[in-house]
Write a protein that holds these residues in place. Sequence first.
Motif, PDB file in Angstrom:
ATOM      1  N   GLU A  84      35.379 117.411  91.224  1.00 37.98           N
ATOM      2  CA  GLU A  84      36.649 116.751  91.486  1.00 37.98           C
ATOM      3  C   GLU A  84      37.236 116.288  90.173  1.00 37.98           C
ATOM      4  OE1 GLU A  84      37.503 114.622  94.701  1.00 37.98           O
ATOM      5  OE2 GLU A  84      35.683 114.898  95.843  1.00 37.98           O
ATOM      6  N   SER A  85      38.520 116.521  89.975  1.00 37.31           N
ATOM      7  CA  SER A  85      39.154 116.083  88.738  1.00 37.31           C
ATOM      8  C   SER A  85      39.224 114.567  88.721  1.00 37.31           C
ATOM      9  CB  SER A  85      40.559 116.673  88.624  1.00 37.31           C
ATOM     10  OG  SER A  85      41.341 116.281  89.728  1.00 37.31           O
ATOM     11  N   SER A  86      39.146 113.997  87.523  1.00 37.48           N
ATOM     12  CA  SER A  86      39.155 112.553  87.391  1.00 37.48           C
ATOM     13  C   SER A  86      39.824 112.154  86.101  1.00 37.48           C
ATOM     14  CB  SER A  86      37.718 112.001  87.415  1.00 37.48           C
ATOM     15  OG  SER A  86      37.716 110.620  87.118  1.00 37.48           O
ATOM     16  N   ALA A  87      40.638 111.125  86.150  1.00 37.56           N
ATOM     17  CA  ALA A  87      41.289 110.607  84.956  1.00 37.56           C
ATOM     18  C   ALA A  87      40.549 109.402  84.400  1.00 37.56           C
ATOM     19  CB  ALA A  87      42.736 110.225  85.288  1.00 37.56           C
ATOM     20  N   ASP A  88      39.371 109.106  84.960  1.00 31.54           N
ATOM     21  CA  ASP A  88      38.607 107.952  84.508  1.00 31.54           C
ATOM     22  C   ASP A  88      38.143 108.146  83.077  1.00 31.54           C
ATOM     23  OD1 ASP A  88      38.903 106.845  86.978  1.00 31.54           O
ATOM     24  OD2 ASP A  88      36.925 107.445  87.717  1.00 31.54           O
ATOM     25  N   PRO A  89      37.983 107.060  82.324  1.00 33.79           N
ATOM     26  CA  PRO A  89      37.428 107.172  80.972  1.00 33.79           C
ATOM     27  C   PRO A  89      35.982 107.627  81.025  1.00 33.79           C
ATOM     28  CG  PRO A  89      37.565 104.870  81.648  1.00 33.79           C
ATOM     29  CD  PRO A  89      38.292 105.670  82.690  1.00 33.79           C
ATOM     30  N   ALA A  90      35.493 108.114  79.870  1.00 32.93           N
ATOM     31  CA  ALA A  90      34.114 108.587  79.812  1.00 32.93           C
ATOM     32  C   ALA A  90      33.163 107.472  80.230  1.00 32.93           C
ATOM     33  CB  ALA A  90      33.790 109.057  78.395  1.00 32.93           C
ATOM     34  N   PRO A  91      32.201 107.763  81.092  1.00 36.56           N
ATOM     35  CA  PRO A  91      31.248 106.739  81.528  1.00 36.56           C
ATOM     36  C   PRO A  91      30.360 106.295  80.372  1.00 36.56           C
ATOM     37  CG  PRO A  91      30.575 108.889  82.317  1.00 36.56           C
ATOM     38  CD  PRO A  91      31.933 109.067  81.713  1.00 36.56           C
ATOM     39  N   VAL A  92      29.817 105.120  80.490  1.00 36.13           N
ATOM     40  CA  VAL A  92      28.977 104.535  79.456  1.00 36.13           C
ATOM     41  C   VAL A  92      27.523 104.901  79.707  1.00 36.13           C
ATOM     42  CG1 VAL A  92      28.207 102.378  78.406  1.00 36.13           C
ATOM     43  CG2 VAL A  92      30.582 102.632  79.132  1.00 36.13           C
ATOM     44  N   ALA A  93      26.808 105.240  78.632  1.00 38.66           N
ATOM     45  CA  ALA A  93      25.395 105.602  78.738  1.00 38.66           C
ATOM     46  C   ALA A  93      24.534 104.342  78.751  1.00 38.66           C
ATOM     47  CB  ALA A  93      24.988 106.519  77.592  1.00 38.66           C
ATOM     48  N   PHE A  94      24.554 103.648  79.872  1.00 42.88           N
ATOM     49  CA  PHE A  94      23.752 102.443  79.996  1.00 42.88           C
ATOM     50  C   PHE A  94      23.453 102.218  81.462  1.00 42.88           C
ATOM     51  CE2 PHE A  94      23.346  97.631  79.925  1.00 42.88           C
ATOM     52  CZ  PHE A  94      22.083  97.641  79.348  1.00 42.88           C
ATOM     53  N   SER A  95      22.225 101.812  81.742  1.00 42.01           N
ATOM     54  CA  SER A  95      21.803 101.658  83.135  1.00 42.01           C
ATOM     55  C   SER A  95      22.424 100.434  83.804  1.00 42.01           C
ATOM     56  CB  SER A  95      20.281 101.537  83.202  1.00 42.01           C
ATOM     57  OG  SER A  95      19.859 100.331  82.617  1.00 42.01           O
ATOM     58  N   GLY A  96      22.822  99.456  82.994  1.00 41.08           N
ATOM     59  CA  GLY A  96      23.330  98.216  83.553  1.00 41.08           C
ATOM     60  C   GLY A  96      22.245  97.209  83.857  1.00 41.08           C
ATOM     61  N   SER A  97      20.985  97.609  83.671  1.00 34.59           N
ATOM     62  CA  SER A  97      19.878  96.683  83.895  1.00 34.59           C
ATOM     63  C   SER A  97      18.767  97.015  82.919  1.00 34.59           C
ATOM     64  CB  SER A  97      19.362  96.786  85.331  1.00 34.59           C
ATOM     65  OG  SER A  97      18.865  98.083  85.589  1.00 34.59           O
ATOM     66  N   ARG A  98      18.138  95.999  82.385  1.00 34.01           N
ATOM     67  CA  ARG A  98      17.003  96.190  81.478  1.00 34.01           C
ATOM     68  C   ARG A  98      16.179  94.918  81.486  1.00 34.01           C
ATOM     69  NH1 ARG A  98      18.639  99.328  76.806  1.00 34.01           N
ATOM     70  NH2 ARG A  98      17.719 101.017  78.000  1.00 34.01           N
ATOM     71  N   LEU A  99      14.880  95.056  81.449  1.00 36.55           N
ATOM     72  CA  LEU A  99      14.006  93.900  81.422  1.00 36.55           C
ATOM     73  C   LEU A  99      14.133  93.151  80.103  1.00 36.55           C
ATOM     74  CD1 LEU A  99      10.697  95.356  82.929  1.00 36.55           C
ATOM     75  CD2 LEU A  99      12.480  94.053  84.117  1.00 36.55           C
ATOM     76  N   GLY A 100      14.070  91.840  80.173  1.00 36.77           N
ATOM     77  CA  GLY A 100      13.967  91.010  78.989  1.00 36.77           C
ATOM     78  C   GLY A 100      12.519  90.631  78.736  1.00 36.77           C
ATOM     79  N   TRP A 101      12.254  89.996  77.602  1.00 34.62           N
ATOM     80  CA  TRP A 101      10.894  89.623  77.224  1.00 34.62           C
ATOM     81  C   TRP A 101      10.248  88.754  78.301  1.00 34.62           C
ATOM     82  CZ3 TRP A 101       7.025  91.000  74.368  1.00 34.62           C
ATOM     83  CH2 TRP A 101       6.022  90.092  74.015  1.00 34.62           C
ATOM     84  N   ARG A 102      10.981  87.794  78.836  1.00 36.91           N
ATOM     85  CA  ARG A 102      10.417  86.886  79.835  1.00 36.91           C
ATOM     86  C   ARG A 102      10.262  87.535  81.200  1.00 36.91           C
ATOM     87  NH1 ARG A 102       7.408  83.377  77.384  1.00 36.91           N
ATOM     88  NH2 ARG A 102       8.460  82.562  75.519  1.00 36.91           N
ATOM     89  N   ASP A 103      10.847  88.725  81.385  1.00 34.44           N
ATOM     90  CA  ASP A 103      10.651  89.448  82.641  1.00 34.44           C
ATOM     91  C   ASP A 103       9.314  90.168  82.684  1.00 34.44           C
ATOM     92  OD1 ASP A 103      13.232  88.785  83.605  1.00 34.44           O
ATOM     93  OD2 ASP A 103      14.107  90.399  82.407  1.00 34.44           O
TER      94      ASP A 103
END
Length: 353
Positions: free
Chosen positions: A28-47
């Motif tokens: 499907e064609s899309s005019a959206d900007p290029a998606p970001v290469a990031f999961s949106g979640s990552r563990l921190g040290w205290r996790d």
Amino acid sequence: MVEIGRHEHRVYEPPRPECAGWQNGVVESSADPAPVAFSGSRLGWRDLPRAVRARIAELAGAEVIAETSATSGFSPGFAAVLELGNGHEIFVKAVSAEQNPVSPELARREITVATALPPEVPAPALLWSDDDGTWVLLGFEAVHGRSPEQPWRAPDVARVLAALGDLAAARPVDPHGLQPIAVALADDFRGWRTISAAAHSTQVDETGRRGERGAWVLEHVDDLAAWESAWPEAALGTALVHGDLRADNVLLDGDRTWLVDWPHATIGAPWLDLAFMLPSVEMQGGGDADALFWAQPVSAGLDPAALRAVLAALAGYFAHSSLQPSPLGIPNLRRFQGAQAEVTLDWIRRLPA
């Protein structure tokens, strides 16, 4: 350093007809900007569990006093530069199946690959690793720098393409455990053959709603499947292939260009990393992939049919993967793959007949 991308989370699930972006192999064609290469979640040290934190400190040889988390890449595990009480720094990855079931095996693969990298390859050194069967820990030399700016700037494009030219001449250290790329990706690089069978069985008739690119795919799906089937022979070679290079797997540090995250390394044709990376470069504003490819010395004398075969396999992988449910902890991956499929298809269409 960051982790995962094009070939991580290769768990097959049947396509979902309702999935946005691709349906029955039609983009499907899309005019959206290029998606970001990031999961949106990552563990921190205290996790991290206390025992895991203690083990990292033991392996690092000092207490951890600060962390700087990686801000790109798709891994939902822990990935950060740790500042140690002895004044040193180390980059640490820590993954378990709880975050994603495939991540531990990829981390184990990266340990194997580290022993095969020759000294001329600009990859941070693996200093230690640990695997208790649940958590896989990797400690790397800490390197600093920035990812290429997006949209890509011409000087950054030139630097990274030069690094890929150097990489094309590299060979793995013997003995090594790297597979030929045609073996490693045999199951992944058959997307159009899968999509073609599904499309014919469901008698897709929605061409008009799919835009001009979608119409072209429907018209040429059998051609794409045929081109894709020729990719193993086209990819033959003895060069070291990173297999997952994008802007988020590159660090520019002064005059040094680091190539990071190597779990997908294989051996194959020396031009493969260039072909694999350029769709993301074009997607992120770095220029015409075809023009950039043929301007590089590593492409000299290459039969365009070989390039078409590999690009068809790559586009089929992206297209088919983008139809699957999002992997655990990585909600953005499928959109990123779908966007890369679009750009790769457009490149294929620009190749000479």
